[in-house]
Write a protein that holds these residues in place. Structure first.
Motif, PDB file in Angstrom:
ATOM      1  N   HIS A 264       0.843  -1.104  -0.180  1.00 25.17           N
ATOM      2  CA  HIS A 264       0.557   0.521   0.212  1.00 25.17           C
ATOM      3  C   HIS A 264       1.056   1.206  -0.288  1.00 25.17           C
ATOM      4  N   ILE A 265       1.431   1.923  -1.014  1.00 26.87           N
ATOM      5  CA  ILE A 265       2.543   2.218  -1.262  1.00 26.87           C
ATOM      6  C   ILE A 265       1.772   4.006  -1.732  1.00 26.87           C
ATOM      7  N   GLY A 266       0.408   3.618  -2.024  1.00 29.14           N
ATOM      8  CA  GLY A 266      -0.095   5.373  -2.291  1.00 29.14           C
ATOM      9  C   GLY A 266       0.033   5.280  -3.585  1.00 29.14           C
ATOM     10  N   LEU A 267      -0.303   4.584  -4.444  1.00 32.06           N
ATOM     11  CA  LEU A 267       0.545   4.619  -6.450  1.00 32.06           C
ATOM     12  C   LEU A 267      -0.949   5.034  -6.981  1.00 32.06           C
ATOM     13  N   GLU A 268      -0.533   6.079  -7.628  1.00 34.96           N
ATOM     14  CA  GLU A 268      -1.669   7.151  -7.951  1.00 34.96           C
ATOM     15  C   GLU A 268      -2.050   6.550  -9.540  1.00 34.96           C
ATOM     16  N   PRO A 269      -3.004   6.652 -10.325  1.00 36.29           N
ATOM     17  CA  PRO A 269      -3.720   6.338 -11.591  1.00 36.29           C
ATOM     18  C   PRO A 269      -3.009   7.153 -12.609  1.00 36.29           C
ATOM     19  N   GLY A 270      -2.822   6.733 -12.989  1.00 33.26           N
ATOM     20  CA  GLY A 270      -1.634   7.614 -14.746  1.00 33.26           C
ATOM     21  C   GLY A 270      -0.434   7.296 -14.712  1.00 33.26           C
ATOM     22  N   VAL A 271       0.106   6.976 -12.691  1.00 37.36           N
ATOM     23  CA  VAL A 271       2.157   6.701 -12.746  1.00 37.36           C
ATOM     24  C   VAL A 271       2.072   5.047 -13.799  1.00 37.36           C
TER      25      VAL A 271
END
Length: 453
Positions: A264-271
């Motif tokens: 749960h590293i906080g990956l954002e959409p579009g990355v």
């Protein structure tokens, strides 16, 4: 009396394991390759144990598979049917650490990170740092010529190996190299054994080069990109600009998703790609700021620069979690093609295209600063070997890497997994010479047969 009973009698009590279930636990490395059943395991604690073992093996024509921590990713430490596994994991002594000469003399079972920690107590460091550095051994690193995150600046294991103590197939002890930083007397036997995957001899001690540890904690950045190709272009720009990073790691969207699902590293959409870079130079902060600007110029949507050693460890920790995160998804065929840095974006595109064409899930990370990519082909747990679609995608990746002037393996070695592609890179003359070298050192063919060449 069974032949192995003579070995049991020749070694101290407890050195030889013959229980089939216990022996089986030493039979595989970190690959999916199904091992054969070994005839036994020797838990060597000294050079003399190795000498006695190889003399016995030669007398009885028993194949020997040397083994470190079993963390290899190419099948080099996988037991063959009826072989004797020779474990060196108990040989853990740092025999000498000389700050004045900036060298250490270590046994093969020393954990890589432990040597680095011991060196740092004297203001030094051991530069090679494979992602498995907390579990992998110096002996295994030497056997495969392992690289690591810092190899973009400091080179691979061979660049830190000065001399070796090696037990040959007939039990003779060979000393190669020297304690000095320079030396060209005779052939470079040290370089020959490093990367030979236990097929020429068994390393029982190594003299390795230490380096001055950076005076201050390294400066680190992490950049996010909308595409893997854009991240690859940023790497090319950074290297062309002469920024001299000490670390330059690339992770694709599939890898980041695997890590995010787990930690749960906080990956954002579009990355779709992340580039992690570092400088341990005296002007490291300025160097990182320059790399940050080059990332932005090449399409980075966001760049974060660490402000503390703790943040740096967190960023590097993301990269070190990559393989374990992928193992949670399924069985892994792990490859490590290496191409010239100038064609890194093209190689990345070829990996993506192969995955799409064959409908294969590929998670890619890379030691991007030196063009070493690790495409990991994911398939269903429990299968005896990868499906045909995975092999087809891997064929395309290897073929394209060679077409771009690259190589089949940058640091994991050939082992069992890459032998099917050897003829694509090594022509008949090269292979004839390599087999001739093997015959000189191991005329009976008992050392890790079927591996490397």
């Amino acid at each position: 009396m069974r032949p192995i009973d003579a070995l049991v009698n020749a070694l101290p009590a407890g050195r030889v394991v013959t229980d089939p279930d216990v022996a089986a636990s030493y039979a595989r490395d970190r690959t999916f390759v199904e091992p054969g059943q070994p005839v036994g395991v020797v838990l060597a604690a000294s050079r003399d144990d190795v000498v006695a073992t190889l003399r016995w093996a030669g007398e009885h024509r028993v194949p020997v598979v040397p083994r470190g921590a079993g963390s290899g990713l190419a099948g080099a430490a996988t037991a063959t049917e009826g072989a004797l596994v020779l474990s060196l994991a108990r040989m853990t002594a740092i025999r000498e650490l000389s700050p004045a000469d900036e060298i250490a003399v270590v046994e093969p079972g020393v954990i890589t990170a432990d040597l680095d920690r011991a060196a740092r107590e004297h203001g030094l460091m051991y530069a090679p740092d494979p992602s498995s550095y907390e579990i992998s051994t110096i002996g295994g690193n030497l056997a495969t010529n392992a690289g690591g995150l810092r190899c973009v600046k400091y080179g691979v294991t061979r660049d830190s190996a000065l001399g070796l103590e090696v037990v040959l197939a007939d039990g003779r002890v060979l000393h190669t190299g020297r304690r000095t930083m320079k030396g060209v007397t005779g052939y470079d036997l040290t370089g020959l054994f490093v990367g030979s995957e236990g097929t020429l001899g068994v390393i029982t001690s190594a003299t390795v080069r230490l380096r001055r540890a950076p005076a201050a904690p390294p400066a680190t950045f992490a950049a996010e990109f909308g595409s893997l190709r854009a991240a690859g272009a940023a790497v090319s720009a950074i290297m062309a600009a002469g920024c001299q990073p000490s670390l330059m790691e690339l992770l694709d969207r599939a890898t980041l998703e695997a890590i995010d699902d787990w930690r749960h590293i906080g990956l954002e959409p579009g990355v779709n790609a992340m580039l992690i870079g570092q400088s341990d130079a005296s002007d490291g902060q300025a160097a990182v700021e320059r790399m940050e600007r080059l990332c932005v110029q090449n399409g980075a949507s966001f760049v974060a620069v660490s402000s503390s050693p703790q943040e740096t460890e967190e960023l590097i920790g993301v990269r070190r979690m990559a393989y374990e995160a992928k193992e949670r998804l399924g069985a892994c065929l792990v490859e490590d093609v290496c191409v010239p840095r100038s064609v890194l974006p093209e190689m990345i595109g070829a990996i993506e295209a192969a995955g799409a064409r064959h409908d294969v899930r590929i998670c890619t990370v890379a030691h991007a600063g030196d063009g070493n990519l690790h495409p990991v082909f994911i398939f269903e747990h429990g299968l005896a070997e990868p499906p045909a679609s995975v092999w087809a995608a891997a064929d395309e990746v290897f073929t394209r890497a060679l077409e771009l002037g690259g190589t089949l393996t940058g640091e994991h070695g050939v082992g069992l997994l890459k032998r099917r592609w050897l003829a694509l890179e090594a022509g008949p003359v090269t292979r004839e010479v390599q087999h001739g070298i093997k015959a000189v050192f191991d005329p009976l063919g008992i050392l890790n047969p079927g591996k490397a060449i």
